[in-house]
Design a protein around this motif. Structure first.
Motif, PDB file in Angstrom:
ATOM      1  N   ILE A  38       0.850  -1.189   0.000  1.00 59.32           N
ATOM      2  CA  ILE A  38       0.000   0.000   0.000  1.00 59.32           C
ATOM      3  C   ILE A  38       0.883   1.234   0.000  1.00 59.32           C
ATOM      4  N   VAL A  66      -6.980   1.951  -0.912  1.00 60.97           N
ATOM      5  CA  VAL A  66      -7.337   0.786  -0.100  1.00 60.97           C
ATOM      6  C   VAL A  66      -8.333   1.237   0.966  1.00 60.97           C
ATOM      7  N   VAL A 113     -10.568  -2.266  -2.571  1.00 65.83           N
ATOM      8  CA  VAL A 113      -9.944  -1.133  -3.243  1.00 65.83           C
ATOM      9  C   VAL A 113     -11.004  -0.321  -3.988  1.00 65.83           C
ATOM     10  N   ASP A 126       2.027  -2.299   4.489  1.00 66.14           N
ATOM     11  CA  ASP A 126       1.391  -0.979   4.484  1.00 66.14           C
ATOM     12  C   ASP A 126       2.471   0.090   4.586  1.00 66.14           C
ATOM     13  N   SER A 145       1.796   3.316   3.505  1.00 61.61           N
ATOM     14  CA  SER A 145       0.972   4.453   3.086  1.00 61.61           C
ATOM     15  C   SER A 145       1.340   5.755   3.768  1.00 61.61           C
TER      16      SER A 145
END
Length: 457
Positions: free
Chosen positions: A14, A112, A137, A154, A156
């Motif tokens: 992500i 996401v 998503v 992750d 992000s």
């Protein structure tokens, strides 16, 4: 995880920022299939939002070895390792080429919205670890899809969730209503429209870190320019001013960070900024076309035209709510990592390299890496993030020995991933050391007629 059931699935990453793309490069190097989902329209979408700001890490400290190997066959040439890129440089000269090499392994405009185990919410134990991860998503064109993955990384970041003005960690009363006059980013004063917004106006800068230093220095430069005459900053601090307020100056182990602190100090000393100490914001009130900051103790500042809130960031954990994560209750970082990055104890130069052991959760196969792994701590190191993904990917590949081996030796100075104003690394700067005594809460003008103390208390 049941290898036969999930080995054919990709590892879902992500975020197509520095840590996410580095993770993808390591996965490719290991022969694993990555799928990177990026909510933005291009690689390094968050980095591009501070493209005007210069890092205080050099090019030699912000690229990943596996990524460099992936880029090499394309003819990519690493920029001069001794120079300091801007966020825009980092995105255009490294992150975007890396995403281009990865090709269809990176999908843009893909947000996401949820991660769980297939057929298992967070309550269910039965056969949990044999199930693949299911990822929901939402694409920019309105499509919603469900993907499956053998593991989830992750990366992000925290850029999308800046901390609010209120000293309690909650938005100040009236903060949302004043949104048209409040920003949570360092303004790009080279942009004509942004410059016009601050030129000749009084702006409050809330925060005490590198971003606040950058804003103060930028506003001071604006005030000196012909088109910015009358621009003034009010620097709002929750604590007092001490010898460490402006960083280490020429003694700072990161020269660029030290120069940034000196630039902020000059803005105050030259009278382009007033400092308000011991001020914990409780409310933002309208007064005609202007805003008034109100403290918890009832004090009110003179009206300002703009408010620049630079009080840090926090992780968005909402889409991970069905996973079993073990997070520190204060920092919202993995519990094994939290003591190592606690900003009450550590600066960015005192966090040692770490990997899968510190980043693991009860939910096996999911990892928070990069800035996201640090939760609310601002002490992130760029190269340490690359070591994180190297270790995590090794663990996913089943190479536990490599995953648990530290392969990064940090420079003696440490390598922060933050940003600042630092264009001439060879320029000699002089610091006066600052004072060590925190003044009582008050409005102080530290101009040239009243220089900051250079002695001790």
């Amino acid at each position: 995880m049941n290898a036969t059931a999930t080995d054919h699935l990709p590892v879902l990453v992500i975020g197509a920022g520095p840590a996410g793309l580095a993770a993808a490069a390591h996965l490719v190097e290991r022969g694993l299939e990555p799928l990177v989902l990026e909510a933005g329209a291009a690689a390094g979408a968050a980095v591009r939002e501070w493209s005007h700001v210069r890092l205080f890490s050099t090019w030699g400290e912000v690229t990943d070895p596996a990524a460099e190997k992936l880029l090499a066959p394309t003819g990519w040439v690493k920029p001069d390792t001794t120079t300091y890129p801007t966020g825009g440089d980092w995105a255009e000269q490294y992150l975007q080429p890396l995403a281009d090499v990865l090709g269809d392994k990176v999908r843009f405009g893909a947000t996401v919205t949820g991660v769980s185990r297939a057929g298992r919410d967070r309550i269910v134990d039965a056969d949990r670890e044999t199930q693949p991860f299911v990822v929901h998503v939402a694409y920019a064109d309105g499509r919603e899809v469900r993907l499956f993955a053998r593991a989830v990384i992750d990366a992000s970041g925290t850029w999308s969730t800046p901390s609010p003005t209120g000293a309690s960690g909650l938005p100040a009363l009236g903060e949302k209503a004043a949104a048209d006059r409040v920003t949570y980013r360092v303004p790009d004063l080279k942009d004509p429209s942004v410059r016009a917004r601050y030129a000749g106006r009084r702006s409050a800068v809330i925060g005490s870190g590198a971003s606040a230093f950058t804003a103060l220095a930028s506003l001071a430069e604006l005030a000196k320019a012909d088109d910015g005459a009358g621009a003034k900053a009010v620097w709002v601090l929750r604590r007092g001013i001490s010898g460490s307020t402006f960083g280490g100056g020429t003694a700072d182990q990161l020269p660029a960070r030290g120069a940034l602190g000196l630039a902020a100090k000059a803005a105050v000393d030259e009278g382009h900024a007033d400092a308000v100490t011991g001020f914990r914001t409780e409310a933002i009130e309208r007064e005609g076309d202007r805003l008034v900051l109100v403290a918890e103790d009832g004090r009110r500042l003179d009206p300002v035209d703009e408010v620049i809130v630079l009080t840090g960031f926090r992780p968005d954990l909402s889409f991970l709510s069905e996973l079993r994560l073990d997070l520190d209750e204060r920092l919202q970082a993995p519990v094994e990592l939290a003591p190592l990055i606690d900003p009450n104890q550590h600066s960015c130069g005192t966090v040692y390299p770490h990997g899968v052991n510190e980043l693991s959760h009860p939910e096996q196969g999911v990892y928070l890496v990069g800035m996201k792994s640090y939760g609310r701590a601002p002490t992130f190191l760029a190269l340490t993030g690359y070591e994180q993904v190297r270790s995590v990917v090794a663990a996913i590949a089943g190479d536990r020995e490599s995953a648990e081996r530290v392969e990064l030796v940090l420079p003696e100075t440490g390598v922060c991933g933050g940003a600042g104003l630092f264009d001439q690394p060879d320029t000699e700067q002089q610091a006066d050391g600052g004072g060590c005594c925190a003044p009582a809460p008050a409005l102080i003008q530290l101009g040239t007629s009243a220089p900051a103390s250079s002695g001790g208390c």
